[in-house]
Design an enzyme around this catalytic site. Structure first.
Site, PDB file in Angstrom:
ATOM      1  N   ARG A 158       0.820  -1.221   0.000  1.00  0.00           N
ATOM      2  CA  ARG A 158       0.000   0.000   0.000  1.00  0.00           C
ATOM      3  C   ARG A 158       0.848   1.262   0.000  1.00  0.00           C
ATOM      4  NH1 ARG A 158      -5.478  -1.632   2.215  1.00  0.00           N
ATOM      5  NH2 ARG A 158      -6.078   0.542   2.345  1.00  0.00           N
ATOM      6  N   TYR A 203       0.764   4.269  -2.522  1.00  0.00           N
ATOM      7  CA  TYR A 203      -0.334   5.228  -2.340  1.00  0.00           C
ATOM      8  C   TYR A 203      -0.121   6.040  -1.062  1.00  0.00           C
ATOM      9  CZ  TYR A 203      -5.248   6.804  -1.966  1.00  0.00           C
ATOM     10  OH  TYR A 203      -6.409   7.552  -1.858  1.00  0.00           O
ATOM     11  N   GLU A 231       2.540   6.503   0.972  1.00  0.00           N
ATOM     12  CA  GLU A 231       3.729   7.365   1.021  1.00  0.00           C
ATOM     13  C   GLU A 231       3.685   8.425  -0.087  1.00  0.00           C
ATOM     14  OE1 GLU A 231       5.376   7.468   3.569  1.00  0.00           O
ATOM     15  OE2 GLU A 231       6.064   5.541   4.320  1.00  0.00           O
ATOM     16  N   GLY A 232       3.090   8.063  -1.225  1.00  0.00           N
ATOM     17  CA  GLY A 232       2.923   9.053  -2.295  1.00  0.00           C
ATOM     18  C   GLY A 232       2.089  10.222  -1.805  1.00  0.00           C
ATOM     19  N   VAL A 238     -14.804  -1.644  -1.265  1.00  0.00           N
ATOM     20  CA  VAL A 238     -15.741  -2.526  -0.576  1.00  0.00           C
ATOM     21  C   VAL A 238     -17.207  -2.221  -0.903  1.00  0.00           C
ATOM     22  CG1 VAL A 238     -15.764  -1.198   1.603  1.00  0.00           C
ATOM     23  CG2 VAL A 238     -16.185  -3.649   1.625  1.00  0.00           C
ATOM     24  N   VAL A 239     -17.604  -0.948  -0.937  1.00  0.00           N
ATOM     25  CA  VAL A 239     -19.026  -0.653  -1.123  1.00  0.00           C
ATOM     26  C   VAL A 239     -19.492  -1.106  -2.510  1.00  0.00           C
ATOM     27  CG1 VAL A 239     -20.749   1.186  -1.283  1.00  0.00           C
ATOM     28  CG2 VAL A 239     -19.065   1.234   0.561  1.00  0.00           C
ATOM     29  N   GLN A 248     -12.724  -5.786  10.922  1.00  0.00           N
ATOM     30  CA  GLN A 248     -12.080  -4.490  10.659  1.00  0.00           C
ATOM     31  C   GLN A 248     -13.163  -3.456  10.349  1.00  0.00           C
ATOM     32  OE1 GLN A 248     -12.026  -7.081   8.519  1.00  0.00           O
ATOM     33  NE2 GLN A 248     -11.552  -6.515   6.415  1.00  0.00           N
ATOM     34  N   ASP A 265      -3.715  -4.093   5.587  1.00  0.00           N
ATOM     35  CA  ASP A 265      -5.084  -3.579   5.599  1.00  0.00           C
ATOM     36  C   ASP A 265      -5.342  -2.936   6.969  1.00  0.00           C
ATOM     37  OD1 ASP A 265      -7.709  -3.311   4.604  1.00  0.00           O
ATOM     38  OD2 ASP A 265      -8.352  -5.204   5.495  1.00  0.00           O
TER      39      ASP A 265
HETATM   40  P1  NAD Z   1     -11.112   7.537  -8.898  1.00  0.00           P
HETATM   41  O1  NAD Z   1     -10.120   6.480  -9.195  1.00  0.00           O
HETATM   42  O2  NAD Z   1     -12.526   7.316  -9.277  1.00  0.00           O
HETATM   43  O3  NAD Z   1     -10.660   8.944  -9.503  1.00  0.00           O
HETATM   44  C1  NAD Z   1      -9.328   9.287  -9.744  1.00  0.00           C
HETATM   45  C2  NAD Z   1      -9.265   9.971 -11.100  1.00  0.00           C
HETATM   46  O4  NAD Z   1      -7.903  10.373 -11.357  1.00  0.00           O
HETATM   47  C3  NAD Z   1      -9.668   9.052 -12.242  1.00  0.00           C
HETATM   48  O5  NAD Z   1     -10.557   9.722 -13.098  1.00  0.00           O
HETATM   49  C4  NAD Z   1      -8.353   8.740 -12.946  1.00  0.00           C
HETATM   50  O6  NAD Z   1      -8.508   8.440 -14.306  1.00  0.00           O
HETATM   51  C5  NAD Z   1      -7.573  10.012 -12.687  1.00  0.00           C
HETATM   52  N1  NAD Z   1      -6.127   9.833 -12.766  1.00  0.00           N
HETATM   53  C6  NAD Z   1      -5.372   8.860 -12.193  1.00  0.00           C
HETATM   54  N2  NAD Z   1      -4.078   9.038 -12.492  1.00  0.00           N
HETATM   55  C7  NAD Z   1      -4.009  10.173 -13.254  1.00  0.00           C
HETATM   56  C8  NAD Z   1      -2.947  10.864 -13.882  1.00  0.00           C
HETATM   57  N3  NAD Z   1      -1.673  10.442 -13.775  1.00  0.00           N
HETATM   58  N4  NAD Z   1      -3.235  11.960 -14.610  1.00  0.00           N
HETATM   59  C9  NAD Z   1      -4.509  12.399 -14.744  1.00  0.00           C
HETATM   60  N5  NAD Z   1      -5.563  11.766 -14.167  1.00  0.00           N
HETATM   61  C10 NAD Z   1      -5.301  10.673 -13.435  1.00  0.00           C
HETATM   62  O7  NAD Z   1     -10.993   7.799  -7.321  1.00  0.00           O
HETATM   63  P2  NAD Z   1     -11.829   8.759  -6.368  1.00  0.00           P
HETATM   64  O8  NAD Z   1     -12.407   7.921  -5.317  1.00  0.00           O
HETATM   65  O9  NAD Z   1     -12.686   9.652  -7.145  1.00  0.00           O
HETATM   66  O10 NAD Z   1     -10.642   9.597  -5.703  1.00  0.00           O
HETATM   67  C11 NAD Z   1     -10.357  10.921  -6.087  1.00  0.00           C
HETATM   68  C12 NAD Z   1      -9.266  11.470  -5.175  1.00  0.00           C
HETATM   69  O11 NAD Z   1      -9.701  11.455  -3.817  1.00  0.00           O
HETATM   70  C13 NAD Z   1      -7.963  10.668  -5.228  1.00  0.00           C
HETATM   71  O12 NAD Z   1      -6.875  11.551  -5.178  1.00  0.00           O
HETATM   72  C14 NAD Z   1      -8.025   9.826  -3.982  1.00  0.00           C
HETATM   73  O13 NAD Z   1      -6.738   9.518  -3.508  1.00  0.00           O
HETATM   74  C15 NAD Z   1      -8.760  10.751  -3.036  1.00  0.00           C
HETATM   75  N6  NAD Z   1      -9.422   9.976  -1.980  1.00  0.00           N
HETATM   76  C16 NAD Z   1     -10.551   9.240  -2.255  1.00  0.00           C
HETATM   77  C17 NAD Z   1     -11.147   8.494  -1.247  1.00  0.00           C
HETATM   78  C18 NAD Z   1     -12.384   7.680  -1.484  1.00  0.00           C
HETATM   79  O14 NAD Z   1     -12.822   6.964  -0.581  1.00  0.00           O
HETATM   80  N7  NAD Z   1     -13.038   7.725  -2.623  1.00  0.00           N
HETATM   81  C19 NAD Z   1     -10.596   8.485   0.043  1.00  0.00           C
HETATM   82  C20 NAD Z   1      -9.429   9.231   0.261  1.00  0.00           C
HETATM   83  C21 NAD Z   1      -8.876   9.988  -0.742  1.00  0.00           C
HETATM   84  N1  UDP Z   2     -12.931  -5.442   1.750  1.00  0.00           N
HETATM   85  C1  UDP Z   2     -13.626  -6.645   1.835  1.00  0.00           C
HETATM   86  N2  UDP Z   2     -14.132  -7.158   0.688  1.00  0.00           N
HETATM   87  C2  UDP Z   2     -14.026  -6.550  -0.523  1.00  0.00           C
HETATM   88  C3  UDP Z   2     -13.317  -5.329  -0.606  1.00  0.00           C
HETATM   89  C4  UDP Z   2     -12.779  -4.802   0.555  1.00  0.00           C
HETATM   90  O1  UDP Z   2     -13.760  -7.223   2.922  1.00  0.00           O
HETATM   91  O2  UDP Z   2     -14.538  -7.101  -1.519  1.00  0.00           O
HETATM   92  C5  UDP Z   2     -12.399  -4.839   2.989  1.00  0.00           C
HETATM   93  C6  UDP Z   2     -10.920  -4.464   2.932  1.00  0.00           C
HETATM   94  O3  UDP Z   2     -10.127  -5.566   3.337  1.00  0.00           O
HETATM   95  C7  UDP Z   2     -10.860  -3.313   3.931  1.00  0.00           C
HETATM   96  C8  UDP Z   2     -12.227  -2.642   3.799  1.00  0.00           C
HETATM   97  O4  UDP Z   2     -13.083  -3.621   3.206  1.00  0.00           O
HETATM   98  O5  UDP Z   2     -10.705  -3.792   5.234  1.00  0.00           O
HETATM   99  C9  UDP Z   2     -12.213  -1.376   2.942  1.00  0.00           C
HETATM  100  O6  UDP Z   2     -11.575  -1.683   1.727  1.00  0.00           O
HETATM  101  P1  UDP Z   2     -11.476  -0.654   0.506  1.00  0.00           P
HETATM  102  O7  UDP Z   2     -10.602  -1.289  -0.517  1.00  0.00           O
HETATM  103  O8  UDP Z   2     -12.820  -0.219   0.110  1.00  0.00           O
HETATM  104  O9  UDP Z   2     -10.796   0.651   1.118  1.00  0.00           O
HETATM  105  P2  UDP Z   2      -9.522   0.924   2.059  1.00  0.00           P
HETATM  106  O10 UDP Z   2      -8.953  -0.383   2.542  1.00  0.00           O
HETATM  107  O11 UDP Z   2      -8.575   1.678   1.214  1.00  0.00           O
HETATM  108  O12 UDP Z   2     -10.097   1.700   3.177  1.00  0.00           O
END
Ligand code: NAD
Ligand code: UDP
Ligand code: UDP
Length: 333
Positions: free
Chosen positions: A150, A153, A155-156, A195-196, A217, A281
């Protein structure tokens, strides 16, 4: 009372990752407010379908571009969302994930510096890693494995936060850092792997619900409209507000309970099936949102059952397309 920064007339806003799940909802909101929206995406995990309905709007422009490369456009402010967010997708090409977070941040910060533009970073609860403090406040420095699967993501995103704060200290940039916790809603990709969306698609197709580990979890799920409202409020704060600010819904739920709730809401007969828990995880996750409440007068208003019902309706619509249904039916899990 929320004080907002003054906005130029016809403010133009760049949204990187605008064709993704959260980004497309943000585009919708800002286009509806009459702002000029420039959406940049390389379609790695996003799709044209998410923003297709905006393509005819006079105040919406789409640019296919990878943020790891320099970008020269003229805008007043920037939301930097470009980055795959699902573990399956960000681990598919981990080097590209780090490049997107780090090179992408440098390029967008360089752009903001040249334009003297405000810039908001979509950071993540993953900066807290597998947290040893619960709930997580912004003061917590996190517990992140620097060399695990992981890490590209986590550390990035941590490095991107560092860059944001160094551009703020060194170049006086107007930065805003949002730490987003698990967010869900319509337009999550059906193959997204989070997961959702996994559980809803499985429940609607009558397939086994895949629980990774024993399902004890926890996560705390925020509906996308609430999250977008929080991002917009954060972007509108005065210059002295930099964040980081947690944005998420503190309603915490074990994954097994999420599964049974979704099965029930879908009227599904799917059974629970156990799978191996992925490494690193995080075991527990819940945001402390008191900072967002105090500074943004914001808190989520959509309860889990309501948000899930709307999300299920979206996936139900998607699955009424035979081709989509057949493709998803064919997936192993
Ligand atoms: P997503 O994967 O649906 O959206 C990410 C978008 O970025 C995509 O449209 C993808 O094509 C685009 N993308 C990826 N790499 C790219 C690149 N190099 N250049 C241009 N576009 C690029 O994910 P999301 O859930 O909509 O997440 C959006 C942002 O919110 C992300 O930065 C994610 O890290 C952050 N975030 C989301 C969640 C979440 O639960 N959804 C939680 C924490 C942080
Ligand atoms: N998870 C699961 N079944 C799935 C997908 C995810 O049990 O089909 C669990 C996963 O192991 C984690 C949690 O659901 O504990 C949330 O996972 P998700 O990938 O949605 O987000 P993140 O782990 O990045 O919070
Ligand atoms: N950059 C960009 N668009 C701009 C200005 C800069 O994409 O309008 C990128 C460019 O690739 C540069 C990076 O942002 O390398 C960082 O810019 P900065 O001015 O901070 O540093 P530089 O490397 O130019 O000295």
């Amino acid at each position: 009372m929320l004080r907002t920064a003054s906005r130029p007339i016809n403010e133009s806003i760049l949204i990187t990752g605008g064709a993704g799940f959260i980004g497309s909802h943000l585009c919708d909101r800002l286009v509806a407010e009459g702002l000029e929206v420039v959406c940049v995406d390389n379609f790695f995990t996003g799709t044209r379908r998410n923003i297709e309905h905006l393509l005819d709007s006079r105040n919406f422009e789409l640019i296919r571009h990878d943020v790891t490369l320099p970008l020269y456009v003229e805008v007043d402010s920037i939301y930097n969302l470009a980055c795959p967010a699902s573990p399956i997708h960000y681990q598919h090409d981990p080097v590209q994930t780090t490049k997107t977070s780090v090179h992408g941040a440098i390029n967008m910060l360089g752009l903001a510096k040249r334009l003297k533009a405000r810039i908001l970073q979509a950071s993540t609860s993953e900066v807290y890693g597998d947290p040893t403090e619960h709930p997580q406040t912004e003061a917590y420095w996190g517990n992140v494995n620097p060399i695990g699967v992981r890490s590209c993501y986590d550390e990035g995103k941590r490095c991107a936060e560092t860059l944001f704060f160094d551009y703020w200290r060194q170049h006086r940039l107007q930065i805003k850092v949002a730490r987003i916790f698990n967010t869900y809603g319509p337009r999550m990709h059906p193959h997204d792997g989070r997961v959702v969306s996994n559980f809803i698609v499985q429940a609607l197709l009558g397939k086994d619900i895949t629980i990774y580990g024993d399902g004890s979890q926890t996560r705390s799920f925020c509906y996308v409209d609430d999250l977008v409202e929080g991002l917009i409020r954060l972007a509108a704060t005065p210059d002295e507000v930099t964040g980081p600010i947690n944005l998420g819904n503190p309603e915490e739920i074990p994954i097994l309970k999420l599964a049974t709730t979704i099965v029930e809401l879908c009227n599904s007969r799917s059974a629970i099936a156990r799978r191996e828990r992925p490494s690193d995880d995080p075991y527990r996750r819940r945001p402390d949102v008191s900072r967002a409440e105090a500074i943004l007068s914001w808190k989520p208003t959509t309860g889990l059952a309501d948000g899930l019902t709307k999300t299920i309706a979206y996936f139900d619509g998607l699955l009424s397309d035979d081709t989509v249904r057949r493709t998803l039916q064919g997936n192993r899990d």
